[in-house]
Write a protein that holds these residues in place. Structure first.
Motif, PDB file in Angstrom:
ATOM      1  N   ILE A 178       6.008  -1.471  -2.577  1.00  0.00           N
ATOM      2  CA  ILE A 178       5.915  -2.650  -1.072  1.00  0.00           C
ATOM      3  C   ILE A 178       4.524  -2.058  -0.282  1.00  0.00           C
ATOM      4  O   ILE A 178       2.980  -1.447  -1.018  1.00  0.00           O
ATOM      5  CB  ILE A 178       6.472  -1.367   0.257  1.00  0.00           C
ATOM      6  CG1 ILE A 178       6.543  -0.659   0.136  1.00  0.00           C
ATOM      7  CG2 ILE A 178       8.016  -2.034  -0.002  1.00  0.00           C
ATOM      8  CD1 ILE A 178       7.404  -0.131   1.914  1.00  0.00           C
ATOM      9  N   ARG A 215       8.172  -1.406   7.063  1.00  0.00           N
ATOM     10  CA  ARG A 215       9.376  -0.437   6.029  1.00  0.00           C
ATOM     11  C   ARG A 215       8.320   0.786   5.869  1.00  0.00           C
ATOM     12  O   ARG A 215       9.758   2.127   5.850  1.00  0.00           O
ATOM     13  CB  ARG A 215       9.762  -0.982   4.928  1.00  0.00           C
ATOM     14  CG  ARG A 215      10.480  -2.554   5.521  1.00  0.00           C
ATOM     15  CD  ARG A 215      10.826  -2.875   4.452  1.00  0.00           C
ATOM     16  NE  ARG A 215       9.997  -3.755   4.003  1.00  0.00           N
ATOM     17  CZ  ARG A 215       9.489  -4.366   2.362  1.00  0.00           C
ATOM     18  NH1 ARG A 215      11.303  -4.389   2.224  1.00  0.00           N
ATOM     19  NH2 ARG A 215       8.556  -4.500   2.093  1.00  0.00           N
ATOM     20  N   ASP A 251       2.695  -1.809   5.366  1.00  0.00           N
ATOM     21  CA  ASP A 251       4.289  -2.753   5.053  1.00  0.00           C
ATOM     22  C   ASP A 251       4.755  -1.606   5.887  1.00  0.00           C
ATOM     23  O   ASP A 251       5.168  -0.361   6.359  1.00  0.00           O
ATOM     24  CB  ASP A 251       4.798  -3.089   4.115  1.00  0.00           C
ATOM     25  CG  ASP A 251       6.561  -2.920   4.146  1.00  0.00           C
ATOM     26  OD1 ASP A 251       5.972  -4.496   2.975  1.00  0.00           O
ATOM     27  OD2 ASP A 251       7.587  -3.046   5.003  1.00  0.00           O
TER      28      ASP A 251
END
Lengths: 725, 725
Positions: free
Chosen positions: A206, A212, A210
């Motif tokens: 990712i 997340r 990011d």
């Protein structure tokens, strides 16, 4: 006395500027809810880290304060506490404005580059002016209390000694906090950065920042606690130590002046610092993009304005303090040979005079001009080595085409090479100022360098704000043009960050000479009967130089290893979060950012203790071991040589690490701008490797060398005083 | 006089051993036609390179010889020529036996590990004994000619000066050739290695040592001209300079002995070198695999035997030279205060005496024992930092799992850390030997270290032979088990190569102190009226230390950049060959190996000139500039400080680079042995990056720092003599 009062008033001007400007920053729009939420998490994490860091440091600080009080008395301990507290305050305020300006910079960048620059630079200027202002206030108020209300007389030996010890205590407090802040913050920021990259970019695939990635908030917290709070504490320390050392050296060496004349000469560094706060504030208003949209050019406009205005300002300050600029001070024309007859210590006369007889106010003024020129040259050289427009960064970018290995080889070559020009500048600075006014010339040159600290820190502190702004733009999924603008601001930030570190270590080169002179002068005063040979012909001097030269290497190794270890912990924690909740990667549930921040916090605090103790304990161990083996005179000789060994090796380690790391970072940015294949190319992957390598180089190990050098020197001074009492 | 004759005889023993053992090596089978063909190409390339290198050096050498003759007279120039010639011969012989032993090792490894080890180690032993033997012969014969046939009397000041200048000239010749050989060979070997990897492994996707790669022969040539010829010239230089400096220091400091006593004391270093040749030869016969097949253990057996036997041998030599081991030499009990009355220079008495009154034969003996212990400890520490069995290498291997960046970070951390223990060992060595016998103790400890050079070089020179053997096995497509055996031998070779470099730089640390003492003693003799202050309180001393400390950094940067540039040329040439003839990649037509070899040759020769001139010109420039600015006394002070600055910084740069490079290389080997995913894994790719980064570190920039330190010191001695004449 009015000179000190004026200095205090000018220090307060800096504080008022800080308050007004931070209001301006806070008035700027802070974006949408998502942005505020992210910024809130970063802010929370940074405050949690600093709270824990300062709690730990406080424990160490109390222990050290008690030791200082026991061996050196209550006044020195009070100095220690003031230095430590204000160093912490400087870091705390820097972090606080930075975590509020980041989201506002991202919001402003939506309107344009100039708007983003304005918010970010104003935040940097707040940190800069408060660092300089608080540092000046710390010394000036303390000096005023000692010589005013407490009425210590500088011409009475025992009372002068109390003033000196108090100033050294103040410097020690500032330095001790600063090494913890620099190292702890440096380990935090790079462990989070490297760990987040490894587990996010490499493992999970990712992008950077990011939402997340559970480590992404920690990464942004790191910019604030390392590059902002750590840096602010470091420059506060550099300011206090340099100005304090100049005053101490004056008190130790100049023995032939009347009380008020000596007082005026000792106040001059404070006054110079004060007037340069005004020139720095004026400079901040000239940081403005021209037609060419050249960000570095805008920052240069501010710095050059400050530097040029500082010339008449420093002249004015010197005239105010000394009156007749051509009157001979110091040796007052007394030849060293005849000094004994009139009751002056010939050693001190010779030391002050340097090569010629005495020095004048003009000599000091020209020495300070040399300090300004050295500052300008170091900035220019650092920009050459770390800017995307010149050979060094471009050669690293080009070498990335042939792989990871050649990128790192070229980066290491550049980092080795980058030490040459700054060293030559420092060497020429030493020679010229020594020719002008002996050791006093060197001391005042260093003071003039630090007088510009407000402006230099402003340029630096704007960097982490823009870095964070980019992260917030990415996480809040703002338009891509916003990220482009913050990236452009951030690339220049890499250079200005490297500039501050080069500047700090360069001034440390001069300040260390001043501290060493204070050490030798102290030695003569405390142990007049001891015949200590600092000659290179004395093998214990070589032993001291070698052991001193070892310290930055060992310290650097510890810092780099600590980052690797803490980054490993981050990787494990993020893996565990991903495994426990598959919703995180799917984007349906939010990762536990705070847990990762907490983990990096604990790791950074744990890892900072041992390396920070190295420069505190090394001088003490070396003195006692060599004294045991070869007698006290050689113990002092080895200790003195250790002090110079640290600076001689440390200056190269620090310069090579900070410039090399900045060059690696910007080589990556240069490729991301579309050169050599651009983002995603093989060259880019290689450049990411170089950037990762440069991270602990430039933000952990390299910059912490500066406070390390100072601590070693100050501990030696305290040891001397403790042994003599 | 018979002491020198015995030393010459023992030097001849080394030469005879070399001749006999090389015959044994040549008698071993040299494999099949394909192997012979490949080996022939390597041999041809190596000879072509050395021919061109020596031609270039000869031109520089003739110019320098004329300058030396003009300023210092014909005898010094003769010394220079002898030193230069024999240094070249040592390198040439080392290369010659190595290019013949490689194919024979590959052939022998077909029968077994012990057989491969025997051939490779014997080849190394030939180089080792010839380096030590020729170095001993160079000094002993030259000393004999000066004091025998030419009848120069050591107690007559002017004649003693001729002997000293001649010995310094000899050392200068050896050093100048050696820096060219180390640097030129280092650039060649790593440019070919890195270039071949980049264009072969990365671009074309063919394995290492694949015969289709036009750069593969150049890569193998590099092992011979760099790791073998360059290393041999370097250790020849280290031997000549260390033993020579000890003799020069003796002549300068000991002023109260009768002619034959002084002669005996000056001959002692030669005799120690002689007896240790015998113990080294005995040691070579004990290098044998035990039941455990532990290769490092086998090499240790040889080294430990040599070291243990050297204890009685050195005792015997000292008794032979000095007679009564408890008689006081040097100060002869004269206190420095009363020395003036009896006509002895008190400075020299104090310098010789160190802390106590005078020194005895036993003191010198114990100092030499310290030298042996230091050697043993440095070997042990280097093995710890570069061997696959310990924490440092394993930590790098482990960090490769998380990528290229963490591999390099951990490698850099280890390289910084690896300087600590060797520095402590050297520091303790300095303190103990100085306590025993003052500067003479330090000098004799260094001499004892170098006395083991035959054995140490033997351990080192076996490395490139096995490296080449592996390449030949690969290219000739021998059974995979052969390559496994040569790889096992090569992994240990990485450690022994690092050992020699640590040993050379460690001894340089002691030798540089001796050279600096020679410089200060010379200064007093040549310019008795000049009051030169080497105190750290003199800013020009700081200036000298800073400039000296800069030299290894700048030199390292130049070396690393040169490798990068030359490797780029290799890439372009190979690409051109592939493009011009598609049959090369198909395996139907043979690439033009010679063209690539020729290209690397030209690049290496071109790139070696500028950095090699740095240590020659820096002392001269610094002296004249500082003299111009601050007078001659400060010029000499800055120059003296420069000499120590070079060693204090150089020792860390060299140690970190050589140990770090070795650790990276072996971390890769450790992974290839099946750990952390083994060959082809992501961890392996990261480890390959680390290995590439370590290449110019450990084989170009790092090892060349050692001759660089010596040249700087010797040029300063020559400058002094030239200024005085």
């Amino acid at each position: 006395m009015e000179l000190v009062i004026i200095s205090i008033a000018l220090g307060l001007v800096a504080v008022i500027y800080g308050i007004i400007t931070s209001r301006q920053v806070l008035k700027a729009g802070d974006g949408n809810d998502r942005m505020r939420e992210i910024a809130g998490a970063v802010q929370e994490g940074a405050q949690a880290y600093l709270k824990r860091q300062y709690t730990t440091i406080a424990i160490v600080g109390v222990v050290v304060a008690v030791i200082v009080a026991y061996f050196l008395g209550v006044i020195s301990a009070a100095g220690f506490v003031v230095g430590a507290l204000l160093s912490g305050v400087a870091g705390f305020i820097g972090m606080n404005i930075s975590v509020r300006a980041n989201v506002r910079t991202a919001a402003a960048a939506q309107s344009g580059l100039q708007q983003g620059l304005t918010v970010a630079f104003r935040a940097g200027a707040v940190t800069g002016m408060l660092v300089a202002g608080l540092a000046l206030l710390a010394i000036a108020v303390f000096f005023w209390v000692l010589t005013g209300p407490m009425a210590l007389d500088l011409t009475v030996q025992a009372e002068k000694r109390e003033v000196i010890d108090a100033l050294v205590g103040l410097a020690f407090g500032a330095s001790l906090i600063s090494i913890f802040a620099r190292l702890g913050g440096g380990i935090f920021t790079k462990a989070a950065d490297v760990g987040a990259d490894l587990v996010g970019k490499v493992e999970a695939g990712i992008p950077e920042d990011d939402p997340r990635n559970p480590a992404t908030i920690a990464d942004n917290v790191g910019d604030n606690v390392g590059d902002c709070a750590g840096m602010a504490a470091d420059l506060f320390e550099t300011y206090v130590v340099t100005v304090g050392a100049t005053m101490v050296l004056t008190a130790l060496l100049i023995t032939n002046l009347a009380s008020d004349e000596l007082f005026a000469l000792m106040s001059l560094p404070l006054l110079v610092g004060g007037v340069c706060i005004v020139t720095s504030i004026i400079g901040t208003y000239l940081v403005r993009l021209g037609k060419s949209n050249n960000i570095m050019g805008a920052l240069y406009k501010g710095f050059i304005t400050t530097a040029v205005l500082s010339v008449p300002a420093i002249y004015l300050a010197t005239t105010m303090a000394l009156g007749d600029m051509n009157a001979v001070i110091g040796g007052v024309g007394i030849a060293a040979e005849t000094a004994v007859e009139v009751g002056v210590d010939p050693a001190s006369v010779e030391a002050v005079e340097g090569v010629a007889g005495g020095f004048t106010g003009m000599d000091l003024f020209w020495s300070m001009m040399v300090g300004l020129i050295v500052t300008g040259l170091i900035i220019w050289i650092t920009e050459y080595y770390t800017g995307t427009g010149y050979r060094p960064v471009r050669s690293i970018a080009k070498s990335s085409e042939t792989g990871h290995g050649t990128n790192v080889i070229q980066g290491l070559a550049i980092s080795l090479e980058s030490t040459a020009l700054p060293t030559l500048v420092i060497v020429i600075g030493i020679i010229v100022t020594y020719q002008l006014a002996g050791l006093m010339g060197i001391a005042f040159a260093a003071t003039a360098m630090l007088a510009l600290a407000g402006m230099v820190v402003a340029l630096d502190a704007y960097g982490p704000v823009t870095d964070n702004a980019g992260g917030i733009a990415e996480m809040a999924e703002l338009d891509e043009t916003v990220r482009e603008k913050t990236d452009a601001l951030d690339a220049v930030g890499n250079t200005t960050k490297a500039v501050t570190k080069g500047y700090a270590i360069g001034s440390a080169g001069l300040a260390a000479l001043v501290l060493f002179s204070a050490y030798t002068a102290d030695l003569v005063e405390f142990f007049p009967a001891l015949d200590v040979s600092f000659s290179l012909e004395n093998p214990y001097v070589i032993v001291g130089l070698l052991l001193g030269a070892l310290l930055p290497y060992l310290f650097g190794a510890m810092g780099m290893t600590a980052v690797g270890r803490a980054a490993g912990d981050v990787v494990k924690d993020v893996r565990a979060q991903f495994a426990a909740d598959s919703g995180i990667m799917a984007g349906t549930s939010r990762p536990d950012y705070a847990r990762t921040v907490d983990l990096v916090t604990k790791a950074a605090i744990k890892e900072m203790i041992l390396p920070s103790m190295l420069p505190v304990l090394a001088p003490i161990v070396v003195y006692f071991v060599i004294t045991l083996v070869a007698g006290q005179a050689n113990g002092f000789a080895a200790l003195g040589a250790l002090l110079l060994g640290v600076i001689i090796s440390g200056i190269f380690v620090a310069l090579s690490m900070t410039a090399g790391g900045g060059a690696w970072d910007n080589a990556k940015k240069y490729i991301e701008d579309g050169n050599h294949g651009g983002k995603g190319s093989e060259a880019h992957k290689a450049a990411v490797t170089g950037d990762t390598v440069g991270d602990p180089y430039k933000d952990t190990a390299g910059p912490a060398v500066n406070p390390m050098i100072k601590i070693t020197n100050i501990v030696a001074l305290l040891l001397l005083a403790a042994l003599a009492s």
